[in-house]
Write a protein that holds these residues in place. Structure first.
Motif, PDB file in Angstrom:
ATOM      1  N   GLN A 156       0.883  -1.241  -0.252  1.00 52.79           N
ATOM      2  CA  GLN A 156      -0.131  -0.018  -0.022  1.00 52.79           C
ATOM      3  C   GLN A 156       1.391   1.402  -0.089  1.00 52.79           C
ATOM      4  OE1 GLN A 156      -2.764   0.062   2.918  1.00 52.79           O
ATOM      5  NE2 GLN A 156      -3.911  -2.378   2.273  1.00 52.79           N
ATOM      6  N   LYS A 157       2.205   1.570   0.419  1.00 56.01           N
ATOM      7  CA  LYS A 157       3.431   2.105   0.801  1.00 56.01           C
ATOM      8  C   LYS A 157       3.992   2.447  -0.869  1.00 56.01           C
ATOM      9  CE  LYS A 157       5.533   0.403   3.705  1.00 56.01           C
ATOM     10  NZ  LYS A 157       6.925   0.445   4.013  1.00 56.01           N
ATOM     11  N   GLY A 158       3.621   1.395  -1.636  1.00 55.51           N
ATOM     12  CA  GLY A 158       4.557   2.440  -2.880  1.00 55.51           C
ATOM     13  C   GLY A 158       5.489   2.459  -3.211  1.00 55.51           C
ATOM     14  N   ASN A 159       6.481   2.788  -2.173  1.00 55.82           N
ATOM     15  CA  ASN A 159       7.103   3.678  -2.507  1.00 55.82           C
ATOM     16  C   ASN A 159       8.699   3.090  -1.619  1.00 55.82           C
ATOM     17  OD1 ASN A 159       9.412   5.505  -2.204  1.00 55.82           O
ATOM     18  ND2 ASN A 159       8.180   6.988  -1.651  1.00 55.82           N
ATOM     19  N   LYS A 160       9.272   2.185  -3.092  1.00 55.23           N
ATOM     20  CA  LYS A 160      10.533   0.779  -1.750  1.00 55.23           C
ATOM     21  C   LYS A 160      11.304   2.296  -1.294  1.00 55.23           C
ATOM     22  CE  LYS A 160       9.584  -2.580  -5.318  1.00 55.23           C
ATOM     23  NZ  LYS A 160      10.320  -3.060  -6.243  1.00 55.23           N
ATOM     24  N   LYS A 161      11.764   3.158  -1.812  1.00 56.19           N
ATOM     25  CA  LYS A 161      13.096   4.034  -1.174  1.00 56.19           C
ATOM     26  C   LYS A 161      12.656   4.656   0.122  1.00 56.19           C
ATOM     27  CE  LYS A 161      15.205   8.839  -1.959  1.00 56.19           C
ATOM     28  NZ  LYS A 161      15.454   9.442  -2.320  1.00 56.19           N
ATOM     29  N   ASN A 162      11.838   4.996   0.385  1.00 61.34           N
ATOM     30  CA  ASN A 162      11.078   4.345   2.101  1.00 61.34           C
ATOM     31  C   ASN A 162      11.224   3.902   2.675  1.00 61.34           C
ATOM     32  OD1 ASN A 162       9.008   6.042   4.036  1.00 61.34           O
ATOM     33  ND2 ASN A 162       8.244   4.851   4.498  1.00 61.34           N
ATOM     34  N   ASP A 163      11.219   2.762   2.212  1.00 61.38           N
ATOM     35  CA  ASP A 163      11.883   0.882   3.111  1.00 61.38           C
ATOM     36  C   ASP A 163      13.431   1.087   3.688  1.00 61.38           C
ATOM     37  OD1 ASP A 163       9.164   0.377   3.115  1.00 61.38           O
ATOM     38  OD2 ASP A 163       9.416  -1.356   1.706  1.00 61.38           O
ATOM     39  N   THR A 164      13.982   1.727   1.774  1.00 60.74           N
ATOM     40  CA  THR A 164      14.843   1.405   2.285  1.00 60.74           C
ATOM     41  C   THR A 164      16.049   2.446   3.119  1.00 60.74           C
ATOM     42  OG1 THR A 164      15.651   0.956  -0.441  1.00 60.74           O
ATOM     43  CG2 THR A 164      17.169   1.602   0.836  1.00 60.74           C
ATOM     44  N   ASN A 165      15.016   3.728   2.896  1.00 60.19           N
ATOM     45  CA  ASN A 165      16.173   4.619   4.269  1.00 60.19           C
ATOM     46  C   ASN A 165      14.791   4.080   5.981  1.00 60.19           C
ATOM     47  OD1 ASN A 165      16.238   6.886   2.451  1.00 60.19           O
ATOM     48  ND2 ASN A 165      14.461   8.217   1.930  1.00 60.19           N
ATOM     49  N   ILE A 166      14.114   3.821   5.856  1.00 55.93           N
ATOM     50  CA  ILE A 166      13.633   3.111   7.370  1.00 55.93           C
ATOM     51  C   ILE A 166      15.099   2.305   7.790  1.00 55.93           C
ATOM     52  CG2 ILE A 166      11.725   2.005   7.915  1.00 55.93           C
ATOM     53  CD1 ILE A 166      11.001   4.678   8.819  1.00 55.93           C
ATOM     54  N   PHE A 167      14.819   1.102   6.762  1.00 52.57           N
ATOM     55  CA  PHE A 167      16.377   0.502   6.937  1.00 52.57           C
ATOM     56  C   PHE A 167      17.523   1.207   7.540  1.00 52.57           C
ATOM     57  CE2 PHE A 167      19.027  -2.935   6.634  1.00 52.57           C
ATOM     58  CZ  PHE A 167      18.652  -3.633   7.271  1.00 52.57           C
ATOM     59  N   CYS A 168      17.995   2.438   6.997  1.00 57.52           N
ATOM     60  CA  CYS A 168      19.001   2.446   6.992  1.00 57.52           C
ATOM     61  C   CYS A 168      19.441   3.932   8.227  1.00 57.52           C
ATOM     62  CB  CYS A 168      19.239   3.722   5.885  1.00 57.52           C
ATOM     63  SG  CYS A 168      20.962   4.129   6.294  1.00 57.52           S
ATOM     64  N   LEU A 169      17.691   4.200   8.637  1.00 57.36           N
ATOM     65  CA  LEU A 169      18.323   4.605   9.691  1.00 57.36           C
ATOM     66  C   LEU A 169      18.345   4.208  11.264  1.00 57.36           C
ATOM     67  CD1 LEU A 169      14.934   7.425   8.793  1.00 57.36           C
ATOM     68  CD2 LEU A 169      17.719   7.832   9.432  1.00 57.36           C
ATOM     69  N   SER A 170      17.746   2.689  10.783  1.00 57.76           N
ATOM     70  CA  SER A 170      17.312   1.633  12.294  1.00 57.76           C
ATOM     71  C   SER A 170      18.656   1.627  12.059  1.00 57.76           C
ATOM     72  CB  SER A 170      16.567   0.700  11.193  1.00 57.76           C
ATOM     73  OG  SER A 170      15.291   1.299  11.572  1.00 57.76           O
ATOM     74  N   VAL A 171      19.751   1.837  11.540  1.00 57.64           N
ATOM     75  CA  VAL A 171      20.896   0.181  11.530  1.00 57.64           C
ATOM     76  C   VAL A 171      21.759   2.089  11.872  1.00 57.64           C
ATOM     77  CG1 VAL A 171      22.848  -0.219   9.731  1.00 57.64           C
ATOM     78  CG2 VAL A 171      20.764  -1.193   9.226  1.00 57.64           C
ATOM     79  N   LEU A 172      21.195   2.530  11.697  1.00 58.35           N
ATOM     80  CA  LEU A 172      22.615   3.724  12.030  1.00 58.35           C
ATOM     81  C   LEU A 172      22.290   4.297  13.188  1.00 58.35           C
ATOM     82  CD1 LEU A 172      22.211   6.317   8.730  1.00 58.35           C
ATOM     83  CD2 LEU A 172      24.057   5.712   9.831  1.00 58.35           C
ATOM     84  N   LEU A 173      20.878   4.245  13.494  1.00 61.96           N
ATOM     85  CA  LEU A 173      20.262   4.934  15.234  1.00 61.96           C
ATOM     86  C   LEU A 173      20.549   3.457  16.052  1.00 61.96           C
ATOM     87  CD1 LEU A 173      17.600   6.854  13.995  1.00 61.96           C
ATOM     88  CD2 LEU A 173      19.740   7.480  14.155  1.00 61.96           C
ATOM     89  N   SER A 174      20.842   2.213  15.920  1.00 59.01           N
ATOM     90  CA  SER A 174      20.287   1.309  17.116  1.00 59.01           C
ATOM     91  C   SER A 174      22.194   1.089  17.454  1.00 59.01           C
ATOM     92  CB  SER A 174      20.291  -0.265  16.387  1.00 59.01           C
ATOM     93  OG  SER A 174      20.341  -0.444  15.572  1.00 59.01           O
ATOM     94  N   SER A 175      22.312   0.426  18.305  1.00 57.58           N
ATOM     95  CA  SER A 175      23.958  -0.476  18.811  1.00 57.58           C
ATOM     96  C   SER A 175      23.445  -2.319  18.370  1.00 57.58           C
ATOM     97  CB  SER A 175      24.128  -0.397  20.300  1.00 57.58           C
ATOM     98  OG  SER A 175      22.375  -0.969  21.087  1.00 57.58           O
ATOM     99  N   VAL A 176      21.961  -2.029  18.728  1.00 61.71           N
ATOM    100  CA  VAL A 176      20.922  -3.935  17.982  1.00 61.71           C
ATOM    101  C   VAL A 176      20.125  -3.730  17.219  1.00 61.71           C
ATOM    102  CG1 VAL A 176      20.146  -5.762  18.699  1.00 61.71           C
ATOM    103  CG2 VAL A 176      21.547  -4.380  20.400  1.00 61.71           C
ATOM    104  N   LEU A 177      19.957  -4.191  16.399  1.00 58.34           N
ATOM    105  CA  LEU A 177      19.053  -4.489  14.949  1.00 58.34           C
ATOM    106  C   LEU A 177      18.947  -5.896  15.082  1.00 58.34           C
ATOM    107  CD1 LEU A 177      18.216  -2.946  12.639  1.00 58.34           C
ATOM    108  CD2 LEU A 177      19.697  -3.993  11.280  1.00 58.34           C
ATOM    109  N   VAL A 178      17.918  -6.075  14.968  1.00 57.42           N
ATOM    110  CA  VAL A 178      16.614  -7.333  15.367  1.00 57.42           C
ATOM    111  C   VAL A 178      15.382  -6.960  13.431  1.00 57.42           C
ATOM    112  CG1 VAL A 178      14.500  -8.669  16.418  1.00 57.42           C
ATOM    113  CG2 VAL A 178      16.605  -7.175  17.574  1.00 57.42           C
TER     114      VAL A 178
END
Length: 520
Positions: A100-122
């Protein structure tokens, strides 16, 4: 926090926007943070596991339909269950792959921010780690296009990711397979590592260069996970229950309604996180506080939204400059505040002032050093020292001024009778000099008996005595002259000489002495 709050909001046009209210909450957290972010395909139970880590049944919103509930990135800060004076920050992210989002770039940015901000990525997935599950982790392979360790196109950037990236945990939900390989039992971690190794057919495909796009993407994802995440862990979970109605109300049912195996698996996962989740570090040395995490959120989101590339080193440099400036300001303000509280102007002695100032300087320096980092040239430390010297000089001048003003008042109070006697010419007679000296001494005694006169006490008294020096000489000569005239009882009449001295003042002394010599 009693409940989660949106940290990074996804707007209707797909843009990501930082929530200032969430940043304000973070700015008040001075403790080191362990940051756990969960990512994965939507409707895989990510939010449920985050609630369990927070120690609550409800919190992050769960969904019971095919539509993903979480939008953007949500945050929940709770006291760390194992580490005193630490905070556990949980980040629940928008589900990846929502059609329903229809925006793959949004997924990539969310994933990227999760990696950059966390000390543990689940990372959450369901049923098994198969080719399809690995292919869906294509976001890992795209990180090199979004993240740079240092400025410029450095080919070694990817090799350095592992020094800065979080530990990686793969959760496999609704797992139904036996953990066996070639007839032997294997651990969950071995299951993950085997899934991340390219198969023989895949290696042949690389050599022949005939691999399909999907195979290439899968191999790239496997390689990227192994290269980027040094620390990897896997947990498999049974289905919570076979009852569909219970599955749709997971945030409402009690643990008694769930599979005991699933409950035990959840507890084991939570205990592992509590024990092993490392503190988030900014530069391998500086632990991330709430304030710094808030700055990272702003800068990473801004970079992805504007240029589409995040440079970690540039971000650290910018944050270090801001933090160092803030450290200088905070330490300077602390020194100023404590000096105002502790110094009762005027201080009795200079030593008292110096001792108080030194104590305040020591405490302020500790604040500066605790917050400052990457100040290799000591530029901010030097600025801090200049600020402190300037403030110290200001307080020293204030101390002197207060002392001087107070001492002037004391002198004025105790010399009132002397000034009145001078106005009435009570010292211009035989014996007047002795009376004048006695009154001056009395003023000194009364003045010296006053407490807390401060550092200017002696200076003010000396100035007062020096200001009366010409009068002292005049009164002395007048006394001697009049006494001599009285003794001889001839020459200038005493009355006439007295009038002459009063009218002419000190300048008449020489004339009177000359007259006495003439008479003799």
């Amino acid at each position: 926090m009693e409940a989660p709050i949106c940290l990074i909001e996804k707007l209707q046009d797909g843009r990501l926007q930082v929530n200032a209210e969430a940043i304000e909450i973070l700015s008040k957290i001075k403790q080191p943070l362990a940051v756990v972010a969960t990512v994965g395909m939507y409707r895989t139970g990510k939010s449920y596991m985050m609630n369990k880590l927070a120690g609550f049944e409800k919190g992050f919103q769960l969904g019971a339909t095919v539509q993903g509930k979480t939008k953007g990135i949500w945050m929940w800060c709770v006291p760390h269950p194992r580490l005193k004076e630490h905070t556990l920050v949980l980040l629940d992210t928008e589900g990846l792959g929502d059609v329903q989002k229809g925006n793959k770039k949004n997924d990539t940015n969310i994933f990227c921010l999760s990696v950059l901000l966390s000390s543990v990525l689940v990372y959450n997935s369901i049923r098994t780690i198969d080719e399809d599950a690995v292919e869906k982790l294509r976001f890992v392979g795209e990180l090199a296009e979004l993240i740079k360790v240092r400025s410029g196109d450095n080919e070694d950037n990817e090799c350095q990711f592992s020094r800065h990236f979080p530990s990686f945990i793969w959760l496999v939900r609704d797992f139904t397979l036996n953990l066996e390989m070639d007839g032997k039992e294997i651990t969950e971690d071995e299951y993950l590592e085997n899934a991340l190794l390219p198969g023989e057919c895949q290696l042949t495909a690389i050599v022949s260069a005939e691999e399909t796009e999907e195979t290439s993407m899968r191999i790239h994802s496997q390689h990227a996970i192994r290269m980027y995440f040094n620390t990897r862990k896997c947990f498999v979970f049974d289905s919570p229950t076979g009852d569909k109605n219970i599955l749709q109300r997971m945030d409402e049912v009690s643990v008694e309604d769930l599979s005991s195996i699933f409950v035990e698996q959840c507890q084991r996962f939570c205990e592992y996180i509590y024990k092993n989740a490392e503190v988030k570090y900014l530069d391998d040395i500086t632990p991330v506080s709430g304030e710094i995490l808030g700055q990272l959120v702003y800068k990473y989101t801004e970079a992805l939204s504007s240029s589409g590339i995040v440079c970690m080193e540039d971000t650290v440099i910018r944050i270090s400059e801001e933090q160092n400036k803030a450290a200088v300001q905070e330490a300077t303000e602390y020194y100023e505040k404590r000096m105002k509280e502790r110094v009762h102007f005027p201080t009795e002695t200079l030593e008292e002032f110096v001792e108080i100032s030194a104590k305040c300087e020591e405490e302020a320096l500790e604040i500066f050093m605790k917050r400052s980092f990457r100040d290799s040239e000591l530029n901010f430390h030097k600025q801090y020292m200049r600020n402190i010297e300037e403030k110290k000089k200001h307080f020293s001048n204030m101390n002197e001024t207060e002392s001087r003003n107070y001492c002037d008042q004391l002198i004025k109070k105790h010399s009132g009778d002397l000034e009145e006697a001078l106005k009435q010419s009570l010292y211009s007679k035989p014996g007047g000099y002795k009376k004048f000296q006695e009154d001056i001494k009395l003023i000194q005694q009364r003045y010296n008996s006053e407490p807390r006169k401060g550092v200017e006490a002696e200076s003010v008294l000396n100035n007062f005595i020096n200001s009366k020096e010409s009068l002292r000489i005049f009164i002395l000569v007048t006394d001697e002259t009049l006494t001599e005239l009285q003794r001889q009882n001839e020459g200038f009449p005493i009355v006439a000489a007295t009038v002459f001295l009063l009218i002419s003042g000190p300048r008449a002394v020489t004339a009177v002495q000359f007259s006495l010599q003439f008479i003799q």
